[in-house]
Design a protein around this motif. Sequence first.
Motif, PDB file in Angstrom:
ATOM      1  N   ARG A 267      16.790  41.567 -31.581  1.00  0.00           N
ATOM      2  CA  ARG A 267      17.573  42.421 -32.560  1.00  0.00           C
ATOM      3  C   ARG A 267      18.227  41.593 -33.592  1.00  0.00           C
ATOM      4  O   ARG A 267      18.428  41.952 -34.962  1.00  0.00           O
ATOM      5  N   ALA A 268      18.516  40.522 -33.495  1.00  0.00           N
ATOM      6  CA  ALA A 268      19.026  39.778 -34.592  1.00  0.00           C
ATOM      7  C   ALA A 268      18.300  39.365 -35.639  1.00  0.00           C
ATOM      8  O   ALA A 268      18.315  39.358 -36.694  1.00  0.00           O
ATOM      9  N   VAL A 269      16.912  39.245 -35.246  1.00  0.00           N
ATOM     10  CA  VAL A 269      15.609  38.900 -36.164  1.00  0.00           C
ATOM     11  C   VAL A 269      15.409  40.237 -37.051  1.00  0.00           C
ATOM     12  O   VAL A 269      15.558  40.218 -38.115  1.00  0.00           O
ATOM     13  N   GLY A 270      15.891  41.576 -36.451  1.00  0.00           N
ATOM     14  CA  GLY A 270      15.541  42.791 -36.976  1.00  0.00           C
ATOM     15  C   GLY A 270      16.737  43.054 -37.915  1.00  0.00           C
ATOM     16  O   GLY A 270      16.565  43.437 -39.080  1.00  0.00           O
ATOM     17  N   THR A 271      17.806  42.411 -37.620  1.00  0.00           N
ATOM     18  CA  THR A 271      19.021  42.512 -38.618  1.00  0.00           C
ATOM     19  C   THR A 271      18.959  41.644 -39.697  1.00  0.00           C
ATOM     20  O   THR A 271      19.047  42.068 -40.895  1.00  0.00           O
ATOM     21  N   ILE A 272      18.500  40.487 -39.494  1.00  0.00           N
ATOM     22  CA  ILE A 272      18.205  39.729 -40.829  1.00  0.00           C
ATOM     23  C   ILE A 272      17.032  40.301 -41.626  1.00  0.00           C
ATOM     24  O   ILE A 272      17.085  40.001 -42.907  1.00  0.00           O
ATOM     25  N   MET A 273      15.986  40.584 -40.939  1.00  0.00           N
ATOM     26  CA  MET A 273      14.994  41.359 -41.701  1.00  0.00           C
ATOM     27  C   MET A 273      15.568  42.499 -42.680  1.00  0.00           C
ATOM     28  O   MET A 273      15.110  42.407 -43.730  1.00  0.00           O
ATOM     29  N   ALA A 274      16.119  43.447 -42.205  1.00  0.00           N
ATOM     30  CA  ALA A 274      17.004  44.411 -43.000  1.00  0.00           C
ATOM     31  C   ALA A 274      17.670  43.979 -43.854  1.00  0.00           C
ATOM     32  O   ALA A 274      17.694  44.640 -45.116  1.00  0.00           O
ATOM     33  N   THR A 275      18.796  43.152 -43.690  1.00  0.00           N
ATOM     34  CA  THR A 275      19.570  42.657 -44.649  1.00  0.00           C
ATOM     35  C   THR A 275      19.161  41.721 -45.950  1.00  0.00           C
ATOM     36  O   THR A 275      19.257  41.791 -47.106  1.00  0.00           O
ATOM     37  N   ASN A 276      17.981  40.865 -45.339  1.00  0.00           N
ATOM     38  CA  ASN A 276      17.390  40.031 -46.460  1.00  0.00           C
ATOM     39  C   ASN A 276      15.982  40.547 -46.944  1.00  0.00           C
ATOM     40  O   ASN A 276      15.574  39.760 -47.752  1.00  0.00           O
ATOM     41  N   ASP A 277      15.795  41.513 -46.569  1.00  0.00           N
ATOM     42  CA  ASP A 277      14.393  42.245 -47.017  1.00  0.00           C
ATOM     43  C   ASP A 277      13.213  41.199 -46.809  1.00  0.00           C
ATOM     44  O   ASP A 277      12.403  40.842 -47.744  1.00  0.00           O
ATOM     45  N   CYS A 278      12.734  40.768 -45.464  1.00  0.00           N
ATOM     46  CA  CYS A 278      12.277  39.401 -45.176  1.00  0.00           C
ATOM     47  C   CYS A 278      11.266  39.814 -44.108  1.00  0.00           C
ATOM     48  O   CYS A 278      11.598  40.709 -43.506  1.00  0.00           O
ATOM     49  N   SER A 279      10.269  38.937 -43.799  1.00  0.00           N
ATOM     50  CA  SER A 279       9.400  39.098 -42.906  1.00  0.00           C
ATOM     51  C   SER A 279       9.962  38.877 -41.515  1.00  0.00           C
ATOM     52  O   SER A 279      11.010  37.960 -41.507  1.00  0.00           O
ATOM     53  N   ALA A 280       9.316  39.206 -40.404  1.00  0.00           N
ATOM     54  CA  ALA A 280       9.845  38.718 -39.108  1.00  0.00           C
ATOM     55  C   ALA A 280       9.668  37.352 -38.871  1.00  0.00           C
ATOM     56  O   ALA A 280      10.833  36.497 -38.346  1.00  0.00           O
ATOM     57  N   GLN A 281       8.863  36.597 -39.300  1.00  0.00           N
ATOM     58  CA  GLN A 281       8.522  35.178 -39.319  1.00  0.00           C
ATOM     59  C   GLN A 281       9.551  34.642 -39.945  1.00  0.00           C
ATOM     60  O   GLN A 281      10.086  33.257 -39.348  1.00  0.00           O
ATOM     61  N   GLU A 282      10.106  35.080 -41.267  1.00  0.00           N
ATOM     62  CA  GLU A 282      11.108  34.142 -42.202  1.00  0.00           C
ATOM     63  C   GLU A 282      12.297  34.534 -41.436  1.00  0.00           C
ATOM     64  O   GLU A 282      13.282  33.529 -41.526  1.00  0.00           O
ATOM     65  N   ALA A 283      12.639  35.804 -40.948  1.00  0.00           N
ATOM     66  CA  ALA A 283      14.040  35.852 -40.039  1.00  0.00           C
ATOM     67  C   ALA A 283      14.089  35.114 -39.017  1.00  0.00           C
ATOM     68  O   ALA A 283      15.238  34.343 -38.725  1.00  0.00           O
ATOM     69  N   ALA A 284      12.926  34.719 -38.027  1.00  0.00           N
ATOM     70  CA  ALA A 284      12.880  33.840 -37.075  1.00  0.00           C
ATOM     71  C   ALA A 284      13.231  32.398 -37.622  1.00  0.00           C
ATOM     72  O   ALA A 284      14.030  31.752 -36.954  1.00  0.00           O
ATOM     73  N   ARG A 285      12.611  32.120 -38.779  1.00  0.00           N
ATOM     74  CA  ARG A 285      12.861  30.955 -39.200  1.00  0.00           C
ATOM     75  C   ARG A 285      14.437  30.438 -39.462  1.00  0.00           C
ATOM     76  O   ARG A 285      15.107  29.458 -39.258  1.00  0.00           O
ATOM     77  N   ILE A 286      15.021  31.757 -40.048  1.00  0.00           N
ATOM     78  CA  ILE A 286      16.613  31.365 -40.590  1.00  0.00           C
ATOM     79  C   ILE A 286      17.501  31.227 -39.337  1.00  0.00           C
ATOM     80  O   ILE A 286      18.198  30.496 -39.369  1.00  0.00           O
ATOM     81  N   LEU A 287      16.950  32.147 -38.117  1.00  0.00           N
ATOM     82  CA  LEU A 287      17.903  31.836 -36.955  1.00  0.00           C
ATOM     83  C   LEU A 287      17.550  30.799 -36.350  1.00  0.00           C
ATOM     84  O   LEU A 287      18.533  29.821 -35.648  1.00  0.00           O
TER      85      LEU A 287
END
Length: 214
Positions: free
Chosen positions: A167-187
């Motif tokens: 869910r956190a990965v999905g939230t980052i994807m939505a706010t940053n307009d990025c891929s799941a892979q990039e969102a997971a990297r941020i987390l």
Amino acid sequence: MARPSSLHDYATHAPSVLGIDVEASILLRQYGADISAASSTPAAARCDRVEALAGDGPCIDAMDELRVRVVTDVAAEQSWHAWRTQAVDEGFATAIAVPGEVGGSAVIALNLYSRDASPWDARALAAAESYTQLVAAAVRLHLEVAELEDRATGLYRTMSDEVAIQRAVGTIMATNDCSAQEAARILDSAAATRGVSRREVAETILRTLASEES
């Protein structure tokens, strides 16, 4: 004007509150992860997303140094190449980044973009700093309320680690307009930087940003 109730509202209301023709965005740092949280226009959002993903820009420096960064001429700026290129492409002439300490693991920065060559007089700068502190206080209160609500309902605590992280990965994807892979990297980077679990970072991101997805 309705009272702001989310980071999106604060970004949207910034121009009218400050009384200057600007486009606003809010960058959020939690556990060392920089996330584009809200914006008043798509152009401001695109600039902040480039900045967050590059890890380089006036908001990043403002949060690092806890001081206001004023960009008097975007096109002539020698720093922050990716951010500068995007800001020039969007037609912005000047910008400022104002940091606000939330407390704990969180810091925000308010980015204000202008197409005017000289909007930042002393009154505008003072108003921007005051408004940023108001936003930081609102985030602090939101986190405190979310923690109390979670203690009562167990909304996040009862989630499995996998569900919270996804869910956190999905939230980052939505706010940053990025891929799941990039969102997971941020987390993952945030967890590694602060030596905490991915679950802890995920819960904090959900408490702060879940309402910004819409």
